[in-house]
Design a protein around this motif. Structure first.
Motif, PDB file in Angstrom:
ATOM      1  N   UNK A 159       0.815  -1.207   0.000  1.00  0.00           N
ATOM      2  CA  UNK A 159       0.000   0.000   0.000  1.00  0.00           C
ATOM      3  C   UNK A 159       0.850   1.259   0.000  1.00  0.00           C
ATOM      4  N   UNK A 160       2.073   1.152   0.505  1.00  0.00           N
ATOM      5  CA  UNK A 160       2.936   2.320   0.594  1.00  0.00           C
ATOM      6  C   UNK A 160       4.371   1.905   0.281  1.00  0.00           C
ATOM      7  N   UNK A 161       5.030   2.718  -0.534  1.00  0.00           N
ATOM      8  CA  UNK A 161       6.410   2.434  -0.948  1.00  0.00           C
ATOM      9  C   UNK A 161       7.332   3.435  -0.264  1.00  0.00           C
ATOM     10  N   UNK A 162       8.356   2.901   0.388  1.00  0.00           N
ATOM     11  CA  UNK A 162       9.270   3.712   1.197  1.00  0.00           C
ATOM     12  C   UNK A 162      10.670   3.649   0.634  1.00  0.00           C
ATOM     13  N   UNK A 163      11.353   4.796   0.669  1.00  0.00           N
ATOM     14  CA  UNK A 163      12.745   4.845   0.222  1.00  0.00           C
ATOM     15  C   UNK A 163      13.491   5.941   0.979  1.00  0.00           C
ATOM     16  N   UNK A 164      14.812   5.830   1.132  1.00  0.00           N
ATOM     17  CA  UNK A 164      15.636   4.703   0.708  1.00  0.00           C
ATOM     18  C   UNK A 164      15.537   3.539   1.695  1.00  0.00           C
ATOM     19  N   UNK A 165      16.147   2.453   1.374  1.00  0.00           N
ATOM     20  CA  UNK A 165      16.153   1.293   2.264  1.00  0.00           C
ATOM     21  C   UNK A 165      17.047   1.560   3.472  1.00  0.00           C
ATOM     22  N   UNK A 166      18.129   2.317   3.244  1.00  0.00           N
ATOM     23  CA  UNK A 166      19.020   2.675   4.337  1.00  0.00           C
ATOM     24  C   UNK A 166      19.712   3.985   4.006  1.00  0.00           C
ATOM     25  N   UNK A 167      20.154   4.656   5.025  1.00  0.00           N
ATOM     26  CA  UNK A 167      20.922   5.879   4.809  1.00  0.00           C
ATOM     27  C   UNK A 167      21.871   6.113   5.975  1.00  0.00           C
ATOM     28  N   UNK A 168      22.975   6.744   5.643  1.00  0.00           N
ATOM     29  CA  UNK A 168      23.978   7.100   6.640  1.00  0.00           C
ATOM     30  C   UNK A 168      24.136   8.607   6.615  1.00  0.00           C
ATOM     31  N   UNK A 169      24.104   9.202   7.787  1.00  0.00           N
ATOM     32  CA  UNK A 169      24.212  10.657   7.882  1.00  0.00           C
ATOM     33  C   UNK A 169      25.186  11.003   8.993  1.00  0.00           C
ATOM     34  N   UNK A 170      25.878  12.092   8.823  1.00  0.00           N
ATOM     35  CA  UNK A 170      26.795  12.559   9.862  1.00  0.00           C
ATOM     36  C   UNK A 170      25.998  13.255  10.952  1.00  0.00           C
ATOM     37  N   UNK A 171      26.516  13.201  12.140  1.00  0.00           N
ATOM     38  CA  UNK A 171      25.896  13.905  13.274  1.00  0.00           C
ATOM     39  C   UNK A 171      25.695  15.368  12.903  1.00  0.00           C
ATOM     40  N   UNK A 172      24.478  15.860  13.166  1.00  0.00           N
ATOM     41  CA  UNK A 172      24.158  17.237  12.832  1.00  0.00           C
ATOM     42  C   UNK A 172      23.541  17.406  11.455  1.00  0.00           C
ATOM     43  N   UNK A 173      23.573  16.356  10.648  1.00  0.00           N
ATOM     44  CA  UNK A 173      23.022  16.424   9.296  1.00  0.00           C
ATOM     45  C   UNK A 173      21.510  16.200   9.281  1.00  0.00           C
ATOM     46  N   UNK A 174      20.964  16.208   8.068  1.00  0.00           N
ATOM     47  CA  UNK A 174      19.520  16.021   7.896  1.00  0.00           C
ATOM     48  C   UNK A 174      19.264  14.660   7.262  1.00  0.00           C
ATOM     49  N   UNK A 175      18.364  13.894   7.857  1.00  0.00           N
ATOM     50  CA  UNK A 175      17.941  12.612   7.286  1.00  0.00           C
ATOM     51  C   UNK A 175      16.577  12.824   6.643  1.00  0.00           C
ATOM     52  N   UNK A 176      16.416  12.324   5.429  1.00  0.00           N
ATOM     53  CA  UNK A 176      15.138  12.467   4.718  1.00  0.00           C
ATOM     54  C   UNK A 176      14.688  11.100   4.220  1.00  0.00           C
ATOM     55  N   UNK A 177      13.473  10.742   4.581  1.00  0.00           N
ATOM     56  CA  UNK A 177      12.891   9.459   4.171  1.00  0.00           C
ATOM     57  C   UNK A 177      11.580   9.763   3.458  1.00  0.00           C
ATOM     58  N   UNK A 178      11.352   9.085   2.346  1.00  0.00           N
ATOM     59  CA  UNK A 178      10.187   9.366   1.520  1.00  0.00           C
ATOM     60  C   UNK A 178       9.239   8.179   1.430  1.00  0.00           C
ATOM     61  N   UNK A 179       7.955   8.487   1.343  1.00  0.00           N
ATOM     62  CA  UNK A 179       6.946   7.446   1.146  1.00  0.00           C
ATOM     63  C   UNK A 179       5.931   7.902   0.117  1.00  0.00           C
ATOM     64  N   UNK A 180       5.444   6.960  -0.681  1.00  0.00           N
ATOM     65  CA  UNK A 180       4.445   7.248  -1.699  1.00  0.00           C
ATOM     66  C   UNK A 180       3.318   6.232  -1.586  1.00  0.00           C
ATOM     67  N   UNK A 181       2.096   6.684  -1.819  1.00  0.00           N
ATOM     68  CA  UNK A 181       0.939   5.800  -1.728  1.00  0.00           C
ATOM     69  C   UNK A 181       0.031   6.040  -2.922  1.00  0.00           C
ATOM     70  N   UNK A 182      -0.921   5.132  -3.113  1.00  0.00           N
ATOM     71  CA  UNK A 182      -1.831   5.238  -4.249  1.00  0.00           C
ATOM     72  C   UNK A 182      -3.267   5.535  -3.837  1.00  0.00           C
ATOM     73  N   UNK A 183      -3.692   4.908  -2.754  1.00  0.00           N
ATOM     74  CA  UNK A 183      -5.099   4.964  -2.369  1.00  0.00           C
ATOM     75  C   UNK A 183      -5.437   6.299  -1.716  1.00  0.00           C
TER      76      UNK A 183
END
Lengths: 115, 111
Positions: B3-27
């Protein structure tokens, strides 16, 4: 103020044995949900129960799996004649009501290993 | 079907950085979009959630951005800390009870 309690935390069963997983919801919650998580996957809905009633079992395999939530006592997820593919983490969640805005609180899960 | 697609599968970020995770849905019937945080050996815990009538919600260092027309929503973790290292799941829920989860993103914050 206990949250959702699941036991056991870890369960090892040989192929063909039965596994019984218990879930005590948050006090005052009458809605219970079971989810299964395979390694490196998201949680998959299995079944939704209210006290003494199964509301939706669309995510539960038709054979070998059953769930109950009796008037008294914890909710039980029962897996008969376990196979290796049943190895997973099983999470229980509970909520006060079964609506979209109601937060569901998750337990720490039972990790089932079938050997 | 997922029902929902998430990306990325994994990410590495330095302390103080920004982490961004995305999700897309249809319904388009989904009307509740929570994010859960899960530490190893623990159950998922609700982190932050949004309804589709707002485009952004912020709680501390965590922000959800919601794009209804694109049917996408994302989690931003600002000033990432090593304690944020965990697996994050987006989920969707319609006017009933059933949560459908994304596959998860493992975030590693390096000191």
């Amino acid at each position: 103020n206990a949250g959702v309690m699941q036991n056991p935390r870890h369960l090892v069963r040989r192929r063909g044995q039965e596994a019984r997983l218990r879930c005590s919801p948050v006090k005052g919650h009458s809605h219970v949900y079971w989810y299964r998580q395979l390694p490196e996957e998201g949680l998959k809905f299995m079944v939704y129960l209210q006290k003494e009633n199964i509301i939706d079992e669309s995510g539960m395999p038709k054979e070998r799996f059953s769930a109950e939530f009796p008037k008294e006592g914890p909710s039980i997820l029962r897996i008969q004649q376990v196979v290796r593919g049943d190895s997973a983490a099983y999470f229980c969640a509970s909520s006060f009501a079964g609506t979209a805005n109601t937060e569901a609180f998750f337990g720490q899960g039972t990790r089932l290993t079938v050997v | 079907q997922q029902q929902v697609k998430q990306s990325p599968q994994s990410l590495i970020v330095q302390k103080g950085g920004i982490s961004i995770i995305n999700c897309a849905y249809e319904n388009t019937a989904f009307d509740y979009f929570p994010w859960y945080q899960q530490f190893p050996g623990k159950g998922p815990a609700l982190l932050i959630a949004i309804r589709p009538d707002v485009s952004e919600k912020k709680e501390g260092r965590f922000t959800i951005s919601f794009n209804k027309s694109a049917k996408q929503f994302s989690l931003h973790i600002m000033d990432s800390q090593p304690g944020d290292s965990a697996t994050y799941f987006c989920a969707v829920k319609s006017a009933d009870y059933k949560l459908s989860f994304g596959a998860g993103t493992t975030v590693t914050v390096r000191a």
